[in-house]
Design an enzyme around this catalytic site. Structure first.
Site, PDB file in Angstrom:
ATOM      1  N   TYR A  64       0.852  -1.195   0.000  1.00 54.49           N
ATOM      2  CA  TYR A  64       0.000   0.000   0.000  1.00 54.49           C
ATOM      3  C   TYR A  64       0.882   1.237   0.000  1.00 54.49           C
ATOM      4  CZ  TYR A  64      -4.988  -0.616   0.067  1.00 54.49           C
ATOM      5  OH  TYR A  64      -6.272  -0.833  -0.317  1.00 54.49           O
ATOM      6  N   GLU A  66      -0.545   4.830  -0.424  1.00 55.85           N
ATOM      7  CA  GLU A  66      -1.318   6.071  -0.619  1.00 55.85           C
ATOM      8  C   GLU A  66      -0.452   7.274  -0.249  1.00 55.85           C
ATOM      9  OE1 GLU A  66      -5.055   5.815   1.432  1.00 55.85           O
ATOM     10  OE2 GLU A  66      -5.548   3.952   0.400  1.00 55.85           O
ATOM     11  N   ASP A 241      -7.037  15.589 -22.997  1.00 56.08           N
ATOM     12  CA  ASP A 241      -6.980  14.129 -22.845  1.00 56.08           C
ATOM     13  C   ASP A 241      -6.271  13.592 -24.085  1.00 56.08           C
ATOM     14  OD1 ASP A 241      -7.411  11.428 -22.860  1.00 56.08           O
ATOM     15  OD2 ASP A 241      -9.573  11.535 -22.534  1.00 56.08           O
ATOM     16  N   THR A 270      -3.558   7.748 -21.133  1.00 58.60           N
ATOM     17  CA  THR A 270      -3.299   6.359 -20.763  1.00 58.60           C
ATOM     18  C   THR A 270      -1.858   6.077 -21.161  1.00 58.60           C
ATOM     19  OG1 THR A 270      -4.127   5.670 -22.914  1.00 58.60           O
ATOM     20  CG2 THR A 270      -5.653   5.487 -21.073  1.00 58.60           C
ATOM     21  N   LYS A 273      -1.853   2.842 -24.943  1.00 55.84           N
ATOM     22  CA  LYS A 273      -2.332   2.942 -26.328  1.00 55.84           C
ATOM     23  C   LYS A 273      -1.120   3.181 -27.244  1.00 55.84           C
ATOM     24  CE  LYS A 273      -7.054   4.417 -25.244  1.00 55.84           C
ATOM     25  NZ  LYS A 273      -7.162   4.933 -23.877  1.00 55.84           N
ATOM     26  N   ARG A 279      -1.007  -1.149 -19.090  1.00 61.44           N
ATOM     27  CA  ARG A 279      -2.345  -0.575 -18.951  1.00 61.44           C
ATOM     28  C   ARG A 279      -2.347   0.366 -17.748  1.00 61.44           C
ATOM     29  NH1 ARG A 279      -6.829  -1.409 -21.434  1.00 61.44           N
ATOM     30  NH2 ARG A 279      -5.634  -2.747 -22.801  1.00 61.44           N
TER      31      ARG A 279
HETATM   32  N1  DSN Z   1     -11.747   2.612 -24.601  1.00 57.76           N
HETATM   33  C1  DSN Z   1     -10.816   3.554 -25.148  1.00 57.76           C
HETATM   34  C2  DSN Z   1     -10.842   3.545 -26.642  1.00 57.76           C
HETATM   35  O1  DSN Z   1     -11.008   2.483 -27.192  1.00 57.76           O
HETATM   36  O2  DSN Z   1     -10.659   4.574 -27.254  1.00 57.76           O
HETATM   37  C3  DSN Z   1     -11.033   4.907 -24.608  1.00 57.76           C
HETATM   38  O3  DSN Z   1     -11.394   4.834 -23.270  1.00 57.76           O
END
Ligand code: DSN
Length: 477
Positions: A64, A66, A241, A270, A273, A279
């Site tokens: 943990y 935090e 974003d 994120t 991607k 992830r």
């Molecule tokens: N689920 C993602 C996407 O496929 O673009 C975005 O949250």
């Protein structure tokens, strides 16, 4: 580490898992086989390096932590401090950010941290200062109620879902649409592009606290200098974003006015991607938002995932290598080749092309819904996802679009010739697919028929194409 060594390690790990729950070991093995055997074109997916994947499987998960680096609510966090500070250092250096926060568990969590931090910095802190209170606990019941009402009045303006925005950009069913009064901006009906003049007019009228820029399914670049100018003109915070295109920012494909980091007050992303990491999520911001962002956990997030932050640190270090710039440029070049290959074969693309990592196909000309197209492609070994197109007549469930992206197959080594062949295979399947009639005889929106032999033939052709580009080459599992 050699792949032979990795093969040995994974074989041992899977055998160990199988002693406890063989179905889980089986699913892990099968996932590798499935990913190896299909054309992965989901624009938000990728393949992390084996080093990044292996970094996640360890005992940092058991801790943990935090709080923030050097300021934890638990004892014994010295090793979590190391991995978190290394991840944040790499993020700052890679993106040229003033501050980074590596704890968010996902993109949605990162966006929630961003909203929380903006509300804290813009609304809560000045109120506390005005009332001479240190924290909200010092407020009288009346002042607390007034502050809650003030939160309730705040407004956000983000891109609409059907224009390519994300659920968390103020979409009503999402918490962001409930936390804020919300107004969406769309795209120009004629060009499909963001209409900055219309956006500016709307912003002047709506007067949002936050303007959200960024997208999940918009195939074009955004001018963040313009976005910042609009945000400043109405006193809004610019929140970007960049989950989808963070890899293109990291790889310096998006520079100058197309790089959000110098312009945005807060940026979230994120890491899994186009950035090709584990992830997870990441927030970056200007110094003035840093204290609020750092309180993301425990105010918005549960305990940080030490093992995932370690993998973020590794992936961000990888993204700082020259080879990542080459990769990012290839992602964009491949998307262009894919778009041109599709359009040359008669496919309608939203905005008439792409200049990022994704294309949005309007499949109405094939007489199909997005759902039918997605399913027929999946039957043929091509993994995509259906997506709304602007002003979609089939709504968000069936949709009229299919979104495809190049990050994953570019990681596998595909170049422009392979992506032209991908375009050919997609058109081969969609041209051979028809909607199955419903009981009334009208064309349905879900069921479909693929002409005999086409799915199997396409699957074999995909396998042949993939054969030259092994996934995790040398990993013999
Ligand atoms: N689920 C993602 C996407 O496929 O673009 C975005 O949250």
């Amino acid at each position: 580490m050699t792949f032979a060594k990795a093969s040995e390690i994974y074989t041992d790990i899977l055998a160990q898992i199988a002693t406890v729950e063989p179905r889980v070991a089986g699913a892990i093995s099968q996932e590798l086989a499935d990913q190896r055997a299909s054309l992965k074109l989901i624009a938000s997916e990728n393949y992390a390096s084996l080093t990044t994947l292996l970094t996640m499987g360890n005992w940092l998960s058991d801790k943990y932590a935090e709080g923030t680096v050097g300021h934890r609510f638990y004892a014994g966090c010295q090793n979590i401090d190391v991995v978190e500070s290394v991840a944040e250092e790499h993020a700052r250096e890679l993106f040229g950010a003033e501050h980074a926060y590596a704890q968010p568990h996902s993109g949605i969590d990162a966006n929630l941290v961003a909203y929380w931090a903006i509300l804290q910095h813009r609304i809560e802190s000045p109120t506390l200062e005005r009332l001479g209170a240190k924290t909200v606990n010092d407020l009288s019941e009346q002042d607390w109620e007034d502050l809650r009402r003030e939160f309730n009045k705040q407004r956000v303006m983000g891109m609409s879902l059907d224009a390519g925005g994300h659920l968390t950009h103020g979409f009503r069913p999402n918490i962001s649409g409930k936390m804020f009064q919300q107004h969406s901006y769309g795209t120009d009906p004629a060009t499909g592009l963001i209409d900055y003049a219309a956006l500016e007019r709307d912003a002047k009228e709506f007067k949002p606290l936050i303007i959200v820029a960024g997208y999940s399914a918009y195939p074009r670049r955004v001018n963040f200098a313009k976005m910042k100018e609009i945000a400043d003109s109405v006193g809004a915070t610019l929140f970007v974003d960049m989950a989808h295109f963070a890899g293109l920012v990291a790889g310096k494909v998006f520079t100058g006015e197309e790089d959000p980091v110098p312009y945005a007050d807060v940026v979230a992303t994120t890491t899994h991607k186009s950035l090709r990491g584990p992830r997870g999520g990441l927030v970056m911001c200007k110094h003035e938002y840093a204290d609020a962002v750092d309180k993301g956990c425990p105010m918005v997030l549960g305990g940080p995932l030490g093992h995932v932050m370690a993998a973020k640190a590794v992936a961000l270090a990888e993204a700082r290598q020259e080879s990542f710039r080459v990769y990012a440029q290839n992602v964009a070049d491949n998307a262009k080749a894919l778009a041109e290959g599709l359009m040359r074969r008669g496919v309608n693309l939203v905005t008439g092309g792409t200049d990022n990592h994704l294309c949005l196909l309007d499949v109405q000309s094939f007489g199909l819904t997005g759902r039918q197209a997605e399913s027929a492609l999946l039957d043929s070994g091509i993994v995509t996802n259906r997506n709304s197109i602007p002003r979609d007549p089939n709504g968000a469930w069936y949709t009229s679009g299919v979104r495809i992206g190049t990050p994953a197959l570019t990681s596998r080594g595909f170049g422009v010739d392979e992506f032209d062949r991908v375009a050919e295979l997609i058109v081969q399947v969609l041209s051979a697919t028809t909607p199955a009639p419903t009981s009334s005889g009208a064309p349905g929106k879900a069921k479909y028929v693929i002409a005999d032999g086409v799915a199997d033939r396409t699957k074999a052709e995909c396998a042949e194409l993939l054969d030259g580009f092994p996934l995790y080459p040398g990993l013999t599992l």
